[in-house]
Design a protein around this motif. Structure first.
Motif, PDB file in Angstrom:
ATOM      1  N   MET A 183       0.834  -1.203   0.000  1.00 56.38           N
ATOM      2  CA  MET A 183       0.000   0.000   0.000  1.00 56.38           C
ATOM      3  C   MET A 183       0.870   1.254   0.000  1.00 56.38           C
ATOM      4  O   MET A 183       1.932   1.287   0.600  1.00 56.38           O
ATOM      5  CB  MET A 183      -0.907   0.009   1.232  1.00 56.38           C
ATOM      6  N   SER A 184       0.381   2.292  -0.654  1.00 54.91           N
ATOM      7  CA  SER A 184       1.137   3.544  -0.698  1.00 54.91           C
ATOM      8  C   SER A 184       0.966   4.313   0.602  1.00 54.91           C
ATOM      9  O   SER A 184      -0.082   4.282   1.234  1.00 54.91           O
ATOM     10  CB  SER A 184       0.654   4.400  -1.869  1.00 54.91           C
ATOM     11  N   ASP A 198      -1.905   9.251  -4.688  1.00 57.04           N
ATOM     12  CA  ASP A 198      -1.151   8.253  -5.442  1.00 57.04           C
ATOM     13  C   ASP A 198      -2.143   7.478  -6.285  1.00 57.04           C
ATOM     14  O   ASP A 198      -2.870   6.627  -5.773  1.00 57.04           O
ATOM     15  CB  ASP A 198      -0.402   7.330  -4.475  1.00 57.04           C
ATOM     16  N   ASN A 224       2.626  -0.733  -6.890  1.00 56.40           N
ATOM     17  CA  ASN A 224       1.449  -0.824  -6.031  1.00 56.40           C
ATOM     18  C   ASN A 224       0.345  -1.587  -6.770  1.00 56.40           C
ATOM     19  O   ASN A 224      -0.356  -1.017  -7.607  1.00 56.40           O
ATOM     20  CB  ASN A 224       0.967   0.579  -5.655  1.00 56.40           C
ATOM     21  N   ASP A 248      -2.512  -2.474  -5.931  1.00 53.93           N
ATOM     22  CA  ASP A 248      -3.866  -1.942  -5.724  1.00 53.93           C
ATOM     23  C   ASP A 248      -4.251  -0.968  -6.834  1.00 53.93           C
ATOM     24  O   ASP A 248      -5.430  -0.853  -7.199  1.00 53.93           O
ATOM     25  CB  ASP A 248      -3.961  -1.236  -4.369  1.00 53.93           C
ATOM     26  N   GLU A 262       3.625   2.619 -14.303  1.00 53.23           N
ATOM     27  CA  GLU A 262       3.302   1.536 -13.372  1.00 53.23           C
ATOM     28  C   GLU A 262       3.137   0.245 -14.163  1.00 53.23           C
ATOM     29  O   GLU A 262       2.245   0.114 -15.011  1.00 53.23           O
ATOM     30  CB  GLU A 262       2.017   1.858 -12.604  1.00 53.23           C
TER      31      GLU A 262
END
Length: 386
Positions: free
Chosen positions: A1-2, A7, A321, A323, A356
């Motif tokens: 998690m960030s 983000d 990340n 998520d 990403e």
């Protein structure tokens, strides 16, 4: 998690309209966006941010008739090249490797072009997608595409370095712009396999400076017990005109022997001047399976001598990340990769742009306090990195 308050992904492959692609109408085959990622970032004169996004356009069905096919620019048109399946290795989804020969030869599963995407001043909303101003291959030295733009603004002029890919050479090419939207090709500035060129956002001693990252398959060992690890590192060069670059005799940022997390490294964001020195974000790659784990780190370089690292941090600034990409999970083809490529001032924070998973564009707001000297932290070595 960030751990960062802001983000998020601001652009994904689904946002790209391939009907407006430079390749549209050229190929008798369906294409799709493999990734819209690794964006250069700058602030336009109107206050908005500009991402220059790498769009990797790939064939929906690259394998047919017992051949794997690649896309190539050829004298103003785009064509398909067939390669017999028995001659290639397709283990890496981004490339295929040709077997045989005394050295590594690859071809790409996609062709990349660059799309200017205008964002709101905070970088969180897409304002416009400037397809008419896309940067696409225009000569044989770019026949396999243009990759990984990095944008700097120096003395009121926008400068963009890119990787131009072809069988002729894997070179660094330079574009310039007066407004950040209309780009003019300047020339090849670094030759074969010198990647991640980042021009400092300001002059040093009246000259332009840049980080570079020459690649090769042979490196000489540091002596036993050295704090450094042999391999790709971030070098420096200077120029009087942005076209001709002289390598700096001092080393830049090198992999540290105490960790494998930065066994391979390269530049991320163009260095920007802070009261303490030049802030630069860079990527470290930990070996793992085929691609490795890409993380973002940071260093501050001396304002007068960027060959001297003033301060650095061994803890990653950003990591991949999952998520963020969960909603487009069906499009994910590599994991553990964040590739930071742009930075802009946001007041009390920096707006950081990253690719990403070689898939989408990520914007992260990072408080400037993250880079401040921590009163209770042990002082790091002036040259310690990674």
């Amino acid at each position: 998690m960030s751990t960062h308050a802001v983000d998020r992904l601001v652009l994904t492959p689904d946002d790209i309209d391939l009907k407006r692609s430079p390749l549209a109408g050229h190929l008798n085959a369906e294409t799709y966006v493999l990734g819209a990622f690794n964006p250069g970032l700058t602030r336009l004169d109107n206050g908005n941010l500009l991402m220059m996004v790498r769009v990797a356009e790939a064939l929906r069905k690259p394998i047919f008739d017992d051949h794997v096919h690649s896309i190539r620019w050829d004298a103003g048109r785009y064509v398909l090249d067939p390669w017999p399946l028995e001659l290639v290795d397709t283990a890496d989804p981004r490339v295929f490797k040709l077997r045989g020969g005394g050295w590594k030869i690859i071809a790409l599963t996609s062709l990349s072009w660059l799309l200017p995407v205008e964002l709101s001043p905070d970088g969180l909303e897409v304002i416009a997608m400037h397809y008419s101003k896309a940067v696409a291959p225009a000569s044989s030295l770019q026949c396999y595409g243009i990759e990984d733009p990095r944008i700097s603004k120096v003395e009121g002029r926008f400068l963009m370095t890119t990787c131009s890919v072809s069988p002729e050479r894997h070179s660094t090419t330079l574009y310039s712009s007066k407004n950040g939207l209309d780009w003019v090709f300047e020339d090849i500035v670094l030759d074969h396999q010198n990647k991640d060129m980042l021009i400092f956002e300001g002059l040093i001693g009246g000259e332009y400076w840049a980080q570079t990252r020459p690649l090769g398959d042979l490196y000489f060992a540091y002596p036993p017990g050295s704090e450094w690890r042999a391999g790709p590192s971030i070098n420096l060069a200077s120029s009087k005109d942005t076209l001709y670059w002289k390598p700096y005799r001092k080393p830049g940022i090198r992999p540290h022997s105490g960790t494998v997390a930065t066994a391979r490294m390269g530049g991320g964001t163009p260095p920007i001047l802070t009261p303490e020195g030049w802030l630069t974000l860079w990527h470290g790659v930990e070996p793992k399976e085929l691609v490795g784990i890409y993380r973002t780190y940071w260093s501050i370089l001396d304002k007068d001598d960027p060959g001297r690292v003033v301060r650095t941090e061994h803890t990653p600034l950003l990591e991949a990340n999952p998520d963020l990409t969960r909603r487009i999970e069906d499009q994910v083809y590599i994991r553990d990769v964040v590739f930071t490529t742009g930075i802009a001032d946001g007041g009390d924070h920096y707006i950081v742009a990253s690719g990403e998973g070689d898939l989408a564009c990520r914007i992260t707001h990072i408080p400037k306090s993250v880079f401040a000297v921590k009163a209770d932290a042990q002082a790091l070595s002036e040259q310690g990195v990674g």
